[in-house]
Design a protein around this motif. Structure first.
Motif, PDB file in Angstrom:
ATOM      1  N   ALA A 116     -39.581  11.896   2.456  1.00  0.00           N
ATOM      2  CA  ALA A 116     -39.870  11.684   3.881  1.00  0.00           C
ATOM      3  C   ALA A 116     -40.647  10.385   4.080  1.00  0.00           C
ATOM      4  O   ALA A 116     -41.609  10.091   3.357  1.00  0.00           O
ATOM      5  CB  ALA A 116     -40.662  12.866   4.439  1.00  0.00           C
ATOM      6  N   GLY A 117     -40.211   9.583   5.044  1.00  0.00           N
ATOM      7  CA  GLY A 117     -40.897   8.336   5.374  1.00  0.00           C
ATOM      8  C   GLY A 117     -40.574   7.192   4.440  1.00  0.00           C
ATOM      9  O   GLY A 117     -41.163   6.112   4.562  1.00  0.00           O
ATOM     10  N   ILE A 118     -39.663   7.398   3.513  1.00  0.00           N
ATOM     11  CA  ILE A 118     -39.281   6.352   2.560  1.00  0.00           C
ATOM     12  C   ILE A 118     -37.845   5.943   2.882  1.00  0.00           C
ATOM     13  O   ILE A 118     -36.949   6.792   2.922  1.00  0.00           O
ATOM     14  CB  ILE A 118     -39.386   6.857   1.098  1.00  0.00           C
ATOM     15  CG1 ILE A 118     -40.809   7.364   0.812  1.00  0.00           C
ATOM     16  CG2 ILE A 118     -38.994   5.744   0.130  1.00  0.00           C
ATOM     17  CD1 ILE A 118     -40.940   8.081  -0.515  1.00  0.00           C
ATOM     18  N   SER A 119     -37.635   4.651   3.096  1.00  0.00           N
ATOM     19  CA  SER A 119     -36.301   4.175   3.464  1.00  0.00           C
ATOM     20  C   SER A 119     -35.357   4.212   2.260  1.00  0.00           C
ATOM     21  O   SER A 119     -35.802   4.273   1.111  1.00  0.00           O
ATOM     22  CB  SER A 119     -36.376   2.744   4.004  1.00  0.00           C
ATOM     23  OG  SER A 119     -36.653   1.837   2.946  1.00  0.00           O
ATOM     24  N   LYS A 124     -34.118   2.914  -3.389  1.00  0.00           N
ATOM     25  CA  LYS A 124     -33.297   2.164  -4.337  1.00  0.00           C
ATOM     26  C   LYS A 124     -34.190   1.330  -5.258  1.00  0.00           C
ATOM     27  O   LYS A 124     -34.013   1.331  -6.482  1.00  0.00           O
ATOM     28  CB  LYS A 124     -32.312   1.272  -3.569  1.00  0.00           C
ATOM     29  CG  LYS A 124     -31.345   0.527  -4.430  1.00  0.00           C
ATOM     30  CD  LYS A 124     -30.380  -0.275  -3.574  1.00  0.00           C
ATOM     31  CE  LYS A 124     -29.464  -1.111  -4.431  1.00  0.00           C
ATOM     32  NZ  LYS A 124     -28.565  -1.946  -3.641  1.00  0.00           N
ATOM     33  N   ILE A 125     -35.156   0.662  -4.678  1.00  0.00           N
ATOM     34  CA  ILE A 125     -36.095  -0.151  -5.469  1.00  0.00           C
ATOM     35  C   ILE A 125     -36.928   0.747  -6.374  1.00  0.00           C
ATOM     36  O   ILE A 125     -37.124   0.449  -7.560  1.00  0.00           O
ATOM     37  CB  ILE A 125     -36.993  -0.999  -4.544  1.00  0.00           C
ATOM     38  CG1 ILE A 125     -36.152  -2.061  -3.824  1.00  0.00           C
ATOM     39  CG2 ILE A 125     -38.139  -1.645  -5.325  1.00  0.00           C
ATOM     40  CD1 ILE A 125     -36.868  -2.740  -2.665  1.00  0.00           C
ATOM     41  N   PHE A 126     -37.421   1.845  -5.819  1.00  0.00           N
ATOM     42  CA  PHE A 126     -38.247   2.779  -6.584  1.00  0.00           C
ATOM     43  C   PHE A 126     -37.520   3.279  -7.830  1.00  0.00           C
ATOM     44  O   PHE A 126     -38.056   3.251  -8.938  1.00  0.00           O
ATOM     45  CB  PHE A 126     -38.640   3.954  -5.682  1.00  0.00           C
ATOM     46  CG  PHE A 126     -39.349   5.065  -6.393  1.00  0.00           C
ATOM     47  CD1 PHE A 126     -40.638   4.897  -6.874  1.00  0.00           C
ATOM     48  CD2 PHE A 126     -38.730   6.295  -6.577  1.00  0.00           C
ATOM     49  CE1 PHE A 126     -41.296   5.932  -7.520  1.00  0.00           C
ATOM     50  CE2 PHE A 126     -39.376   7.334  -7.220  1.00  0.00           C
ATOM     51  CZ  PHE A 126     -40.659   7.155  -7.692  1.00  0.00           C
ATOM     52  N   PHE A 127     -36.270   3.733  -7.652  1.00  0.00           N
ATOM     53  CA  PHE A 127     -35.516   4.239  -8.794  1.00  0.00           C
ATOM     54  C   PHE A 127     -35.214   3.132  -9.797  1.00  0.00           C
ATOM     55  O   PHE A 127     -35.231   3.362 -11.007  1.00  0.00           O
ATOM     56  CB  PHE A 127     -34.229   4.939  -8.341  1.00  0.00           C
ATOM     57  CG  PHE A 127     -34.481   6.255  -7.681  1.00  0.00           C
ATOM     58  CD1 PHE A 127     -35.181   7.260  -8.320  1.00  0.00           C
ATOM     59  CD2 PHE A 127     -34.029   6.497  -6.393  1.00  0.00           C
ATOM     60  CE1 PHE A 127     -35.420   8.475  -7.719  1.00  0.00           C
ATOM     61  CE2 PHE A 127     -34.259   7.714  -5.776  1.00  0.00           C
ATOM     62  CZ  PHE A 127     -34.961   8.699  -6.432  1.00  0.00           C
TER      63      PHE A 127
END
Length: 138
Positions: A116-119, A124-127
């Motif tokens: 929630a709240g994460i675009s 994509k960047i996080f992973f």
């Protein structure tokens, strides 16, 4: 410098605690659900113990224990490869397949809450970053 390792540990523990609490009603654990979902993704719903060890990143004895508990619950059946008796296989049963279908919406709902709240771009960047961090540690 941020202590990313500690933060990753906290997130991991929070996820595992919440998921295991939800699964306790069904007498399953998160890792057991990972096995069921992994088998469900296979065309023939079958996978070798060795391949599951790699997917889960666990020792042979740990993997065998997880699969044996799932077999006791009738979610999987275990057998040897007819062409190579040294190879142990696990196959998702209809009970296991029905369970995976039932739990998929719960997983989607949990992920929606987690993200929630994460675009989509941020995810994509996080992973991508997580994957690189993992590869750095190998």
């Amino acid at each position: 410098m941020h202590d990313s390792g500690f933060l990753i540990k906290l997130v991991d523990e929070a996820i595992e605690r919440q998921v295991n609490n939800a699964l306790r009603q069904r007498n399953l654990t998160l890792v057991q659900v990972w096995v069921l979902r992994s088998l469900n993704r296979k065309e023939d719903k079958t996978c070798s113990f060795k391949e599951l060890e790699k997917i889960l990143n666990v020792a042979q004895s740990t993997c065998a224990g997880i699969i044996n508990r799932l077999a006791e619950k009738k979610f999987v059946e275990c057998f040897t490869n007819p062409h190579d008796k040294r190879v142990k296989l696990a196959r998702l049963t209809s009970t296991g397949e029905n369970y995976v279908q039932d739990v998929e919406q719960e997983i989607i709902d949990f992920n929606d809450r987690l993200y929630a709240g994460i675009s989509d771009e941020e995810l994509k960047i996080f992973f991508s970053v997580l994957k690189k961090m993992y590869e750095n540690m190998e």
